[in-house]
Design an enzyme around this catalytic site. Structure first.
Site, PDB file in Angstrom:
ATOM      1  N   GLY A   1       0.830  -1.282   0.052  1.00 47.78           N
ATOM      2  CA  GLY A   1      -0.107  -0.010   0.105  1.00 47.78           C
ATOM      3  C   GLY A   1       0.865   1.334  -0.143  1.00 47.78           C
ATOM      4  N   GLY A   2       0.158   2.346   0.493  1.00 44.52           N
ATOM      5  CA  GLY A   2       0.994   3.685   0.612  1.00 44.52           C
ATOM      6  C   GLY A   2       2.424   3.328   1.357  1.00 44.52           C
TER       7      GLY A   2
ATOM      8  N   GLY B   1      24.250  13.613 -29.459  1.00 45.29           N
ATOM      9  CA  GLY B   1      23.449  14.116 -28.107  1.00 45.29           C
ATOM     10  C   GLY B   1      24.079  13.314 -26.932  1.00 45.29           C
ATOM     11  N   ALA B   2      24.263  12.250 -27.290  1.00 48.40           N
ATOM     12  CA  ALA B   2      24.657  11.352 -26.056  1.00 48.40           C
ATOM     13  C   ALA B   2      26.167  11.795 -25.670  1.00 48.40           C
ATOM     14  CB  ALA B   2      24.852   9.711 -26.634  1.00 48.40           C
TER      15      ALA B   2
HETATM   16  C1  HXC Z   1      -3.655  -4.701  12.107  1.00 49.23           C
HETATM   17  C2  HXC Z   1      -2.656  -6.366  11.251  1.00 49.23           C
HETATM   18  C3  HXC Z   1      -2.199  -5.700   9.856  1.00 49.23           C
HETATM   19  C4  HXC Z   1      -3.051  -4.487   9.927  1.00 49.23           C
HETATM   20  C5  HXC Z   1      -1.433  -7.749   9.900  1.00 49.23           C
HETATM   21  N1  HXC Z   1      -1.811  -7.637  11.194  1.00 49.23           N
HETATM   22  N2  HXC Z   1      -1.683  -6.449   9.114  1.00 49.23           N
HETATM   23  N3  HXC Z   1      -3.073  -5.773  12.268  1.00 49.23           N
HETATM   24  N4  HXC Z   1      -3.455  -3.895  10.946  1.00 49.23           N
HETATM   25  N5  HXC Z   1      -2.938  -3.857   8.690  1.00 49.23           N
HETATM   26  C6  HXC Z   1      -1.748  -8.539  12.232  1.00 49.23           C
HETATM   27  C7  HXC Z   1      -2.435  -9.857  12.021  1.00 49.23           C
HETATM   28  O1  HXC Z   1      -3.872  -9.692  12.412  1.00 49.23           O
HETATM   29  C8  HXC Z   1      -1.611 -10.658  12.714  1.00 49.23           C
HETATM   30  O2  HXC Z   1      -2.056 -10.573  13.981  1.00 49.23           O
HETATM   31  C9  HXC Z   1      -0.214 -10.083  12.669  1.00 49.23           C
HETATM   32  O3  HXC Z   1      -0.456  -8.963  12.323  1.00 49.23           O
HETATM   33  C10 HXC Z   1       0.587 -10.941  11.769  1.00 49.23           C
HETATM   34  O4  HXC Z   1      -0.092 -10.937  10.486  1.00 49.23           O
HETATM   35  P1  HXC Z   1      -0.466 -12.303   9.856  1.00 49.23           P
HETATM   36  O5  HXC Z   1      -1.470 -12.071   8.818  1.00 49.23           O
HETATM   37  O6  HXC Z   1      -0.570 -13.572  10.869  1.00 49.23           O
HETATM   38  O7  HXC Z   1       1.028 -12.553   8.945  1.00 49.23           O
HETATM   39  P2  HXC Z   1       1.148 -13.024   7.555  1.00 49.23           P
HETATM   40  O8  HXC Z   1       0.416 -14.481   7.480  1.00 49.23           O
HETATM   41  O9  HXC Z   1       2.794 -13.408   7.503  1.00 49.23           O
HETATM   42  O10 HXC Z   1       0.568 -12.249   6.624  1.00 49.23           O
HETATM   43  C11 HXC Z   1       1.230 -10.893   6.618  1.00 49.23           C
HETATM   44  C12 HXC Z   1       0.504  -9.871   5.791  1.00 49.23           C
HETATM   45  C13 HXC Z   1      -0.901  -9.921   6.109  1.00 49.23           C
HETATM   46  C14 HXC Z   1       0.959 -10.315   4.331  1.00 49.23           C
HETATM   47  C15 HXC Z   1       1.104  -8.418   6.052  1.00 49.23           C
HETATM   48  O11 HXC Z   1      -1.169  -9.987   7.560  1.00 49.23           O
HETATM   49  C16 HXC Z   1      -1.825  -8.782   5.227  1.00 49.23           C
HETATM   50  O12 HXC Z   1      -2.026  -8.821   4.355  1.00 49.23           O
HETATM   51  N6  HXC Z   1      -2.066  -7.992   6.098  1.00 49.23           N
HETATM   52  C17 HXC Z   1      -2.814  -6.747   5.681  1.00 49.23           C
HETATM   53  C18 HXC Z   1      -1.970  -5.824   4.861  1.00 49.23           C
HETATM   54  C19 HXC Z   1      -2.366  -4.592   4.523  1.00 49.23           C
HETATM   55  O13 HXC Z   1      -3.398  -4.780   3.446  1.00 49.23           O
HETATM   56  N7  HXC Z   1      -2.090  -3.416   5.029  1.00 49.23           N
HETATM   57  C20 HXC Z   1      -2.715  -2.144   4.586  1.00 49.23           C
HETATM   58  C21 HXC Z   1      -1.883  -1.861   3.588  1.00 49.23           C
HETATM   59  S1  HXC Z   1      -2.321  -0.153   3.039  1.00 49.23           S
HETATM   60  P3  HXC Z   1      -2.075 -11.641  15.287  1.00 49.23           P
HETATM   61  O14 HXC Z   1      -2.539 -11.135  16.553  1.00 49.23           O
HETATM   62  O15 HXC Z   1      -3.009 -12.747  14.597  1.00 49.23           O
HETATM   63  O16 HXC Z   1      -0.574 -12.324  15.282  1.00 49.23           O
HETATM   64  C22 HXC Z   1      -1.399   0.866   3.952  1.00 49.23           C
HETATM   65  C23 HXC Z   1      -1.671   2.266   3.769  1.00 49.23           C
HETATM   66  C24 HXC Z   1      -0.723   3.024   3.768  1.00 49.23           C
HETATM   67  O17 HXC Z   1      -0.476   0.444   4.739  1.00 49.23           O
HETATM   68  C25 HXC Z   1      -1.123   4.600   3.678  1.00 49.23           C
HETATM   69  C26 HXC Z   1       0.016   5.507   3.546  1.00 49.23           C
HETATM   70  C27 HXC Z   1      -0.431   6.672   2.977  1.00 49.23           C
END
Ligand code: HXC
Length: 507
Positions: free
Chosen positions: A167-168, A397-398
């Site tokens: 994401g961001g 030019g290069a």
């Molecule tokens: C809260 C989160 C989380 C999130 C993961 N966790 N992502 N908690 N917010 N965004 C937590 C899980 O619930 C889990 O908690 C622990 O972190 C580990 O995650 P798992 O899923 O068990 O690990 P894994 O299987 O290795 O997968 C990792 C992952 C997946 C690929 C990152 O968790 C995932 O897809 N998360 C969402 C990612 C996402 O879409 N983020 C937002 C991106 S947009 P527990 O307690 O069970 O251990 C963004 C915007 C930024 O970031 C903007 C900037 C301008």
């Protein structure tokens, strides 16, 4: 409480904090082939040099308050005795996600690094914006991005991607100077495989979408691909060893600085390829070159070289790929590198062997004019000492774009075989003598004769040297000596620029 009880209480608290998400989650991290955040820090920094900052900081968000360090470890230490600041996401704690306190800790360590003109390293392994904290988390990213920009050119910023970065969140590394990725365990993308499938129907796995291979070879978002996490962290150490601390001093030229091998590395036939990296390494103190983005836009090589103990930034055409011509990706790669060198007082050494900009519809329509302009801009804008060595072709030019005298090179050297001209002899003579060739009974013979006449009169470095566009024509074996001297003599260069808020580089 007595002092010893206070200390025992502190030790208990520290032990809880330093255990991250606990034994089970640490084990899970290992099973994925990853180190924990603290193991990474221990490997990266000099032994016992780490001092942690704000280890007791807590989230204000109910439900997240028992999370050690709020999912990020920040602090400072040394690498080979040199101070650095760092932050490391702790994936074992709330998935290393970024909430308000987490962001504040990163912002604070970035501020300290900038105030102290010390490099900052980010070890990225995070689920991104913490869903529970919502917009507060997004705002935290805003604070970090703003600092990435404000401190760009003030301190070197290095990102190491060691897990998810989606994401961001990818924009903080993207704003930093160098992005190093570990193969198989790190991924960067704006929208992940699931969302892509929902929106476009395309099916792809995370590695093929945004793994180290993709970003080092195709997108150009990363600068270094490491087989393991440890290799990624070692690359940070090597990179830092090239970044100068303060003013650089050089060693005086010695007899053994002559490098006779340079006389034979480049084929006389200007259409024959060879490996520019061999030439670069032959100029180095120790035969090594820190090649940056080695798999992206291979037709240009950029990276750091030690020559006479001084670090210089090399920008060199690579005749092994696309005959060393300039392309959109090559211009992007080189201009960003030149701007890094200029910002951190690293003098660029340009090594030219370039037939021109790559002709073709794809390049023209994709904006070679706009992208190529970046290269001219970056060279002309750079106020550091700039030296160019023309070792074979430099056409059109290069020639101008590869840090020519007119563009602002302080010193230009050429090898005696160099061909500096508007275009190659073949093309130039066929245009100039078109009528003679057409009228001839034996057009091929006339063509050959005219080409030979053109070569005698125009090609070669002597015309450019006669006009002052080449300062000296040198024997290849003397190149190292000449360059050591040149950078030494330019070390105190000062060059004024017109006062302005900032220029407007074609982006
Ligand atoms: C809260 C989160 C989380 C999130 C993961 N966790 N992502 N908690 N917010 N965004 C937590 C899980 O619930 C889990 O908690 C622990 O972190 C580990 O995650 P798992 O899923 O068990 O690990 P894994 O299987 O290795 O997968 C990792 C992952 C997946 C690929 C990152 O968790 C995932 O897809 N998360 C969402 C990612 C996402 O879409 N983020 C937002 C991106 S947009 P527990 O307690 O069970 O251990 C963004 C915007 C930024 O970031 C903007 C900037 C301008």
């Amino acid at each position: 409480m007595s002092m010893s009880e206070h200390i025992r209480h502190l030790n208990e608290k520290r032990s809880f904090l330093t255990n991250g998400g606990g034994a089970e989650r640490n084990e899970k991290q290992h099973k994925k082939g990853k180190l924990t955040a603290r193991e990474r820090i221990a490997y990266l920094l000099d032994k016992d040099s780490f001092s942690e900052l704000q280890p007791f900081a807590k989230s204000r968000m109910p439900g997240c308050q028992n999370a050690p360090g709020d999912g990020v470890i920040t602090g400072y230490g040394t690498i080979d005795g040199r101070p650095v600041y760092l932050f490391a996401h702790d994936f074992t704690v709330l998935g290393g996600t970024l909430g308000e306190t987490h962001a504040e800790k990163i912002a604070a360590v970035m501020d300290l690094a900038a105030k102290n003109k010390t490099p900052i390293i980010g070890l990225n392994d995070s689920g991104g914006a913490r869903i529970q904290e919502g917009v507060v988390s997004l705002n935290g990213y805003g604070h970090i991005f703003r600092r990435n920009v404000l401190y760009s050119g003030v301190i070197p910023q290095i990102s190491v991607i060691l897990g998810p970065c989606a994401g961001g969140a990818v924009y903080s590394p993207a704003l930093t100077d160098f992005v190093i990725m570990a193969e198989n365990t790190s991924h960067m993308f704006i929208t992940g495989p699931k969302v892509i499938e929902q929106v476009t129907g395309e099916q792809i796995d995370a590695e093929s979408l945004g793994g180290a291979g993709i970003h080092n070879v195709i997108s150009g978002n990363a600068h270094y691909s490491a087989r393991t996490e440890k290799e990624a962290l070692s690359a940070v150490k090597t990179l830092l060893s090239y970044l100068p601390h303060g003013r650089q001093t050089a060693s005086p030229v010695k007899k053994e600085d002559a490098r006779p091998l340079l006389n034979t590395l480049v084929p006389a036939d200007s259409s024959k390829p060879y490996d520019m990296l061999q030439v670069i390494k032959e100029l180095a103190d120790d035969g090594t070159f820190f090649d940056i983005q080695p798999y992206f836009a291979k037709n240009i090589a950029v990276g750091f070289l030690k020559i006479g103990r001084r670090t210089v930034g090399v920008i060199a055409n690579q005749p092994k790929h696309l005959a060393g011509s300039l392309t959109i990706d090559a211009a992007d790669k080189a201009s960003r590198f030149i701007r890094f060198c200029d910002a951190f007082h690293i003098p660029p050494l340009t090594i030219a062997d370039v037939p021109g900009f790559l002709p073709g519809l794809q390049q023209e329509h994709a904006g070679i004019i706009r992208h190529g302009a970046k290269l001219l801009y970056a060279f002309a804008e750079a106020a550091v000492p700039k030296v160019t060595l023309i070792i074979r072709k430099a056409y059109g030019g290069a020639y101008v774009a590869m840090n020519s005298k007119g563009l602002g090179a302080d010193l230009v050297f050429a090898w005696p075989n160099a061909e500096i001209a508007v275009m190659g002899a073949e093309g130039a003579s066929s245009i100039l003598y078109r009528r003679d060739i057409q009228a001839s009974d034996d057009p091929e013979k006339t063509k050959r004769e005219k080409k030979a006449i053109y070569e005698k009169e125009n090609a070669g470095p002597y015309k450019a040297a006669a006009c002052g566009m080449v300062d000296d024509i040198i024997r290849p074996e003397d190149s190292r000596k000449k360059l050591i001297q040149a950078f030494d003599m330019l070390a105190h260069k000062e060059e004024e620029r017109p006062k302005k808020k900032h220029g407007n580089i074609p982006l």
